[in-house]
Scaffold this motif. Structure first.
Motif, mmCIF file in Angstrom:
data_model
loop_
_atom_site.group_PDB
_atom_site.id
_atom_site.type_symbol
_atom_site.label_atom_id
_atom_site.label_comp_id
_atom_site.label_asym_id
_atom_site.label_seq_id
_atom_site.Cartn_x
_atom_site.Cartn_y
_atom_site.Cartn_z
ATOM 1 N N LEU A 38 37.739 50.413 47.700
ATOM 2 C CA LEU A 38 37.332 50.520 46.294
ATOM 3 C C LEU A 38 38.355 49.902 45.345
ATOM 4 O O LEU A 38 37.989 49.247 44.354
ATOM 5 N N PHE A 39 39.634 50.090 45.629
ATOM 6 C CA PHE A 39 40.647 49.466 44.760
ATOM 7 C C PHE A 39 40.665 47.948 44.966
ATOM 8 O O PHE A 39 40.906 47.188 44.031
ATOM 9 N N GLU A 40 40.392 47.488 46.192
ATOM 10 C CA GLU A 40 40.287 46.046 46.433
ATOM 11 C C GLU A 40 39.075 45.465 45.706
ATOM 12 O O GLU A 40 39.129 44.355 45.156
ATOM 13 N N THR A 41 37.982 46.215 45.707
ATOM 14 C CA THR A 41 36.792 45.777 44.977
ATOM 15 C C THR A 41 37.083 45.710 43.481
ATOM 16 O O THR A 41 36.685 44.760 42.791
ATOM 17 N N TRP A 42 37.769 46.698 42.977
ATOM 18 C CA TRP A 42 38.144 46.723 41.562
ATOM 19 C C TRP A 42 39.000 45.502 41.217
ATOM 20 O O TRP A 42 38.810 44.866 40.169
ATOM 21 N N ASP A 43 39.907 45.152 42.117
ATOM 22 C CA ASP A 43 40.725 43.955 41.891
ATOM 23 C C ASP A 43 39.872 42.699 41.717
ATOM 24 O O ASP A 43 40.262 41.756 41.021
ATOM 25 N N ALA A 44 38.714 42.664 42.394
ATOM 26 C CA ALA A 44 37.853 41.477 42.325
ATOM 27 C C ALA A 44 37.321 41.247 40.918
ATOM 28 O O ALA A 44 37.016 40.111 40.542
ATOM 29 N N ILE A 45 37.200 42.311 40.123
ATOM 30 C CA ILE A 45 36.711 42.133 38.749
ATOM 31 C C ILE A 45 37.835 42.245 37.729
ATOM 32 O O ILE A 45 37.636 41.917 36.554
ATOM 33 N N GLY A 46 39.003 42.699 38.164
ATOM 34 C CA GLY A 46 40.135 42.837 37.258
ATOM 35 C C GLY A 46 40.296 44.258 36.755
ATOM 36 O O GLY A 46 39.297 44.957 36.514
ATOM 37 N N LEU A 47 41.540 44.697 36.600
ATOM 38 C CA LEU A 47 41.829 46.073 36.187
ATOM 39 C C LEU A 47 41.180 46.406 34.845
ATOM 40 O O LEU A 47 40.494 47.426 34.711
#
Length: 801
Positions: free
Chosen positions: A405-414
């Motif tokens: 989930l945090f890797e996925t979040w990184d894909a769109i930016g913090l």
């Protein structure tokens, strides 16, 4: 304490217990599998004159459970022969035997009183220092160790495997406050190196890490499905491999796992999570309650969200549940615009922003579910894990996600992730705002080949520990690239070893990959000590040759181009075999056709345990012509001194190719002679490239010398062809094969036997390569071969014409 695990006792032979026993057998342990004694005799047993005192009756439950496990698909064992490593028994007659075992694993019913009574008995029999662990998924670990001896408590913790244990990589290690730190370190290392697991150190909190987050995400997906009026087929399409999740999607996966399992965990979480700000989310939707009341639990009861029936013609039909009417309807083939959009984007990192930007109901689904799960995991730190990477590792390894989930979040930016959460009327935890305000923009970053995670407590980045034994190609991208083209990259892996990574679709061998292979070998011969061929793909090591290009040339009757294409591939395979530096190939998942042939020509293969290898070319109407048929003739020739009749040895190889048999594991590939005794099988795929590099160094340091091409391959000639022709004719008469299958098999027999030779004799590799290329070319001119190729390219399945 210097521990070694040779003998493991598994207490409880249910679905998990039997499969855990099988996986320990996979890695070479002797296993004792025990269960309770039946209280009543069956009519069949009584008819045989058996009594409750008969051994076969006393072991009935464990025997039936184990036999059912051996029939399971996918198989729990790497090889059927490994079943001999497991001894069956019962809690009354055989419990005393645990005193001779190094590790005792409890996998009985999820009741604290039952577990405590089992552990009381274990405590009286075990030797000091013996490991004792529980596979519970919901009961607090520390409660089970109460009233046990000091040595028991020091050597006790939770070891939570995920089902099926052979295939799902997660192993959560859950210590109690009294667990010896040496035990924790040992299990983290043993699970990684010997069991092939992603070992994650978890806290003794309800459902630990993966189930806590995964069940939450599952239930919220079901709620969003109902709220947005989507069908279960639509949501399964949206939550499948298109976003890096299992192909089954949300609802189909629930049917496979069993709804009762989900409900049990969710109910337990609701009861115990009195401090969780999202506790109410674990109250099950009405649809789930109704499924439970109807006992529609999924595959185990024959129906759940989906149901399979036979129509009037006896054909299997899949029905899907309508969550509004609770009636089953024929499952619909789903067409969603967002799916077509996402398919055009090659990486997951590119897909997530596009998914969230979609303006349809699908976009609403993505925004609702991602915002909620992003928010939820921020509040789980430090409750269930102090470090965010542990949550990502657990959800990936336990639920088969490609990105956490945090890797996925990184894909769109913090910042955009925070905006997404706020747009849904929610807020992430305060530490996320602090992170943003400090100028940080991502949860992970890579520097000099090492991966770092954001540490909320120090408000800085820390290196993810344990990377020393791994080579992750994504971490080397840019900094250690030597050469690249659109479909391949050559890396400097360090210590004089190059690495070649294919990046084509399914890592097939087209012109760019062949060019890169030639370039990598040339560079290695000029300035390096060896070459490793491998990749980190989630899809396949390689699905073989570029079939689309072959089909195009064949349909246009460009026979010179087809001949050149095959000749170049043969030349590339022979360069792998006869380079002046060692070439090590590191296959995993699918290694089919040309993906198998490159392994056949390597100096050494370092294969992931889950490698499915085979020469499958007959499925599209041709025979292996990248040296695969040649190589199997060569390997059979080398086996002719083994004592088995020569034609029997050759027949095994012929049948493997003629039936397009694919190994179900690297161990089975070894038994099929696709791997050799000197090749290596690696349990933890994450270690694959690193282990392959070590193998290349070992060969180089041993004084690697380029071998001459073989001219001593014994072929059977007409005697072998006659044997195969007789078998082929019988199969055609019995309608097991079609006329075209017969023609392909005859071509294969001709090549693998060395052609029309009047007696067995020795031939060269080039002689056999020429034979297989000629046969391949002739089959490419067949209309039915072209139909098979077209079927695979357009529909995913070639016709049996």
């Amino acid at each position: 304490m210097n521990r070694s695990i040779k003998k493991v006792a598994v207490l409880g032979s249910g679905i998990m217990g039997s499969r855990i026993a099988c996986h320990f057998a996979n890695v070479g342990c002797q296993v004792l599998l025990l269960d309770i004694v039946p209280k009543e005799i069956t009519a069949a047993e009584a008819a045989k004159g058996l009594t409750l005192d008969s051994k076969v009756v006393r072991n009935r439950l464990v025997s039936e459970a184990f036999q059912n496990t051996l029939k399971a698909n996918p198989a729990p064992l790497y090889s059927k022969t490994f079943a001999s490593r497991i001894t069956l028994g019962n809690f009354e007659d055989d419990f005393v035997k645990i005193k001779d075992y190094d590790w005792v694993i409890e996998v009985v019913v999820e009741r604290l009183d039952v577990k405590k009574s089992i552990f009381e008995k274990v405590d009286t029999l075990r030797k000091p220092g013996t490991l004792v662990t529980s596979n519970t998924s919901g009961i607090p670990i520390h409660l089970m160790a109460e009233e046990r001896s000091e040595d028991f408590r020091k050597n006790f913790c939770g070891t939570h495997f995920f089902n099926p244990p052979r295939y799902l990589k997660l192993l959560e290690i859950i210590p109690t406050p009294e667990t010896d730190p040496e035990v924790i370190d040992f299990l983290m290392h043993y699970g990684d190196l010997y069991l092939g697991k992603t070992t994650v150190l978890a806290k003794d909190t309800p459902a630990f890490i993966a189930n806590r987050v995964g069940i939450y995400a599952l239930i919220q997906s079901i709620r969003a499905t109902e709220k947005l009026g989507l069908s279960i087929e639509e949501v399964d399409k949206l939550t499948a491999d298109i976003i890096g999740r299992p192909k089954s999607g949300t609802f189909r996966l629930s049917d496979v796992v069993g709804l009762d399992t989900t409900v049990h965990v969710a109910n337990n979480l609701y009861q115990t999570l009195t401090e969780d700000e999202s506790r109410e989310a674990f109250l099950l939707p009405d649809s789930i309650q109704k499924l439970m009341e109807n006992k529609w639990l999924g595959d185990k009861t024959g129906q759940g969200f989906y149901k399979k029936i036979k129509d009037e013609q006896g054909k299997s039909v899949i029905l899907a549940l309508d969550l509004k009417t609770f009636a089953y309807q024929p499952s619909q083939k789903i067409k969603l615009g967002i799916i077509d959009t996402l398919k055009k984007l090659p990486t997951l990192a590119e897909r997530f922003p596009a998914a969230l930007a979609d303006t349809s109901k699908a976009g609403d689904f993505y925004r609702t579910t991602f915002a909620d799960t992003f928010r939820y995991v921020t509040y789980r730190i430090p409750e269930i894990a102090d470090e965010l990477y542990k949550i990502d590792e657990a959800i990936k390894a336990g639920f088969g996600w490609q990105l956490g989930l945090f890797e996925t979040w990184d894909a769109i930016g913090l910042a955009k992730g925070i905006e997404l959460i706020e747009s849904q009327g929610q807020k992430p935890a305060d530490w996320v705002y602090a992170m943003r305000d400090a100028g940080h923009t991502q949860f992970y970053k890579i520097e000099k080949g090492r991966r770092f995670y954001y540490d909320w407590s120090s408000q800085n980045y820390q290196v993810i520990p344990g990377q020393e034994g791994f080579i992750i190609l994504q971490n080397l991208r840019g900094s250690q690239e030597v050469w690249s083209n659109p479909e391949a990259t050559i890396f400097d892996l360090g210590d004089g070893i190059l690495g070649l990574e294919a990046r084509s679709k399914m890592n097939t061998f087209g012109p760019h990959v062949i060019e890169a292979l030639s370039k990598a070998i040339s560079l290695a011969e000029q300035s390096y000590q060896g070459l490793v061929i491998g990749n980190d793909s989630h899809e396949a090591f390689s699905a073989g040759a570029n079939l689309a290009m072959l089909f195009m040339y064949s349909i246009q009757q460009e026979w010179d181009e087809v001949n050149l294409m095959i000749a170049q591939f043969q030349k590339a395979m022979m360069r792998v075999r006869y380079s002046s530096v060692p070439v090590v190939v590191a296959p995993h998942t699918l290694a089919l056709g040309g993906g198998c042939e490159i392994n056949l020509h390597a100096d050494r293969v370092v294969a992931a345990a889950e490698t499915y290898m085979g020469l499958v070319e007959v499925g599209v109407g041709v025979i292996p012509a990248g040296g695969g048929t040649k190589e199997m003739a060569l390997r059979c020739s080398d086996l002719y001194q083994s004592g088995d009749p020569e034609l029997n040895i050759l027949q095994n190889a012929f049948m493997n190719i003629a039936t397009a048999k694919v190994s179900t594991s690297a161990q089975e590939a070894l038994e099929m002679n696709y791997l050799r005794p000197g090749d290596q099988i690696v349990l933890n795929r994450s270690r694959l490239i690193a282990e392959a590099k070590e193998a290349a160094l070992e060969l180089a340091n041993a004084g690697y010398t380029q071998a001459p091409q073989r001219s001593d391959i014994k072929v059977q000639g007409r005697a072998g062809i006659a044997l195969f022709e007789a078998g082929i004719a019988q199969m055609r008469l019995a309608n097991f094969i079609s006329d075209h299958d017969k023609k392909i098999a005859q071509k294969l027999a001709y090549v693998i036997c060395g052609g029309d030779l009047s007696y067995p004799q020795l031939v060269t590799e080039q002689y056999l390569l020429d034979l297989e290329r000629e046969a391949f070319l002739s089959l490419c001119g067949e209309r039915k071969t072209l139909e098979r190729m077209q079927g695979l390219l357009t529909g995913g399945k070639p016709p049996r014409n």
